[in-house]
Design a protein around this motif. Sequence first.
Motif, PDB file in Angstrom:
ATOM      1  N   ASP A   6      -1.741   2.797  -4.514  1.00 38.86           N
ATOM      2  CA  ASP A   6      -1.021   1.725  -5.195  1.00 38.86           C
ATOM      3  C   ASP A   6      -1.969   0.898  -6.056  1.00 38.86           C
ATOM      4  O   ASP A   6      -3.079   0.558  -5.623  1.00 38.86           O
ATOM      5  CB  ASP A   6      -0.344   0.814  -4.167  1.00 38.86           C
ATOM      6  CG  ASP A   6       0.791   1.509  -3.437  1.00 38.86           C
ATOM      7  OD1 ASP A   6       1.106   2.652  -3.781  1.00 38.86           O
ATOM      8  OD2 ASP A   6       1.358   0.883  -2.510  1.00 38.86           O
ATOM      9  N   GLY A   7      -1.518   0.565  -7.246  1.00 35.39           N
ATOM     10  CA  GLY A   7      -2.330  -0.245  -8.135  1.00 35.39           C
ATOM     11  C   GLY A   7      -1.961  -0.035  -9.583  1.00 35.39           C
ATOM     12  O   GLY A   7      -0.953   0.616  -9.902  1.00 35.39           O
ATOM     13  N   VAL A   8      -2.766  -0.596 -10.468  1.00 38.96           N
ATOM     14  CA  VAL A   8      -2.572  -0.473 -11.913  1.00 38.96           C
ATOM     15  C   VAL A   8      -3.691   0.385 -12.485  1.00 38.96           C
ATOM     16  O   VAL A   8      -4.863   0.229 -12.109  1.00 38.96           O
ATOM     17  CB  VAL A   8      -2.561  -1.866 -12.585  1.00 38.96           C
ATOM     18  CG1 VAL A   8      -2.473  -1.736 -14.104  1.00 38.96           C
ATOM     19  CG2 VAL A   8      -1.394  -2.698 -12.053  1.00 38.96           C
ATOM     20  N   TYR A   9      -3.325   1.295 -13.382  1.00 36.17           N
ATOM     21  CA  TYR A   9      -4.272   2.240 -13.961  1.00 36.17           C
ATOM     22  C   TYR A   9      -4.118   2.302 -15.479  1.00 36.17           C
ATOM     23  O   TYR A   9      -3.026   2.074 -16.015  1.00 36.17           O
ATOM     24  CB  TYR A   9      -4.029   3.652 -13.409  1.00 36.17           C
ATOM     25  CG  TYR A   9      -4.198   3.778 -11.917  1.00 36.17           C
ATOM     26  CD1 TYR A   9      -5.384   4.238 -11.371  1.00 36.17           C
ATOM     27  CD2 TYR A   9      -3.157   3.439 -11.051  1.00 36.17           C
ATOM     28  CE1 TYR A   9      -5.540   4.351  -9.994  1.00 36.17           C
ATOM     29  CE2 TYR A   9      -3.296   3.542  -9.675  1.00 36.17           C
ATOM     30  CZ  TYR A   9      -4.500   4.001  -9.147  1.00 36.17           C
ATOM     31  OH  TYR A   9      -4.653   4.111  -7.793  1.00 36.17           O
TER      32      TYR A   9
ATOM     33  N   ILE B 227      -0.290   1.985 -16.340  1.00 37.62           N
ATOM     34  CA  ILE B 227       0.489   2.684 -15.320  1.00 37.62           C
ATOM     35  C   ILE B 227       0.479   1.879 -14.025  1.00 37.62           C
ATOM     36  O   ILE B 227      -0.581   1.439 -13.569  1.00 37.62           O
ATOM     37  CB  ILE B 227      -0.097   4.089 -15.070  1.00 37.62           C
ATOM     38  CG1 ILE B 227      -0.237   4.860 -16.387  1.00 37.62           C
ATOM     39  CG2 ILE B 227       0.755   4.859 -14.075  1.00 37.62           C
ATOM     40  CD1 ILE B 227      -1.320   5.924 -16.344  1.00 37.62           C
ATOM     41  N   SER B 228       1.647   1.718 -13.440  1.00 37.49           N
ATOM     42  CA  SER B 228       1.769   1.011 -12.167  1.00 37.49           C
ATOM     43  C   SER B 228       2.245   1.978 -11.090  1.00 37.49           C
ATOM     44  O   SER B 228       3.229   2.704 -11.281  1.00 37.49           O
ATOM     45  CB  SER B 228       2.760  -0.154 -12.301  1.00 37.49           C
ATOM     46  OG  SER B 228       3.000  -0.746 -11.036  1.00 37.49           O
ATOM     47  N   VAL B 229       1.542   1.991  -9.971  1.00 30.83           N
ATOM     48  CA  VAL B 229       1.938   2.794  -8.817  1.00 30.83           C
ATOM     49  C   VAL B 229       2.133   1.852  -7.638  1.00 30.83           C
ATOM     50  O   VAL B 229       1.263   1.026  -7.349  1.00 30.83           O
ATOM     51  CB  VAL B 229       0.862   3.839  -8.452  1.00 30.83           C
ATOM     52  CG1 VAL B 229       1.289   4.636  -7.219  1.00 30.83           C
ATOM     53  CG2 VAL B 229       0.595   4.773  -9.623  1.00 30.83           C
ATOM     54  N   GLY B 230       3.280   1.944  -6.970  1.00 32.72           N
ATOM     55  CA  GLY B 230       3.489   1.114  -5.797  1.00 32.72           C
ATOM     56  C   GLY B 230       4.943   0.761  -5.548  1.00 32.72           C
ATOM     57  O   GLY B 230       5.854   1.356  -6.133  1.00 32.72           O
ATOM     58  N   THR B 231       5.148  -0.225  -4.697  1.00 32.47           N
ATOM     59  CA  THR B 231       6.495  -0.587  -4.258  1.00 32.47           C
ATOM     60  C   THR B 231       7.049  -1.820  -4.963  1.00 32.47           C
ATOM     61  O   THR B 231       8.126  -2.302  -4.612  1.00 32.47           O
ATOM     62  CB  THR B 231       6.503  -0.851  -2.744  1.00 32.47           C
ATOM     63  OG1 THR B 231       5.549  -1.884  -2.455  1.00 32.47           O
ATOM     64  CG2 THR B 231       6.144   0.407  -1.970  1.00 32.47           C
TER      65      THR B 231
END
Length: 315
Positions: free
Chosen positions: A226-229, A244-248
């Motif tokens: 999870d995080g920003v890339y 890019i954002s990964v997570g809930t």
Amino acid sequence: MQRWRGLEDIPEDWGRSVVTIGSYDGVHRGHQLIVRHAVERARELGVPSVVVTFDPHPSEVVRPGSHPPLLAPHHRRAELMAELGVDAVLILPFTKEFSKLSPADFVVKVLVDKLHARAVVEGPNFRFGHKAAGNVEFLTELGRTYDFEVEVVDLYVSGEAGGGEPFSSTLTRRLVGEGDVGGAGEILGRPHRVEGIVVRGAQRGRELGFPTANVETLPHTAIPADGVYAGWLHADGEEMPAAISVGTNPQFDGTERTVEAYAIDRVGLDLYGLHVAVDFLAFVRGQAKFDSLDALLVQMSEDVKKCRELIAAAE
């Protein structure tokens, strides 16, 4: 490049060939050494090169529920193999019945009767057949019987990734899971990629001025922590710099893990229903919940600025 799914797809008039066998998930720089050697050997002998791989991953059949996260789906692996000059890719359906083939039966059924192997190129730890009982020494013995050479290529490249560990799919999966997409990219020789269909989400990004492509990823995909890339969004034949954002999405008490890509400085994109790819260049920050919506917007602006800088430096 020819693509076959199952032994029955191989042309009946197929002649001699140079073959390499493996899962080749990610087609990382160690894999590339083996595949390039097979391609070069095939050209020397004037025959085609063939990569044999499996679907599903053998571990899922032997130990159900143990399917590892995948660094690349089969169609992506085939694309990468084609770039390396491979002439054909054979994807063997890995079933319980197939898993029970003895090493000798595997060689006869696949390498001798169907692919008419002239040479087989593998890494030093290659294992095959029921309970992985076959190794390169046994393969070499069978080669003397069935008239094919066995060439062993050392695939153990190393670098800064993983603190100097030899490059492998296992190490790459671990780094991706930790969010170290830079280290994963060093092993792969390119950014780690996630693919899927763009679906409709809550559309909060659009309301906040940062419309994102919500990517419904393929099963068993290796998704970064999870995080920003910073990275790129590939859609409709175009490569676009992306945050890019990964997570809930904890700011809005989300529970479902998503991958969302904002195409930087692009307006009016309609990507719903398209198959897209997201390349991860660098980790920017971890997932966080902010005190207010205004604080979130300030941070998102900073994230986009940082992503823009990282992408420009990489390009």
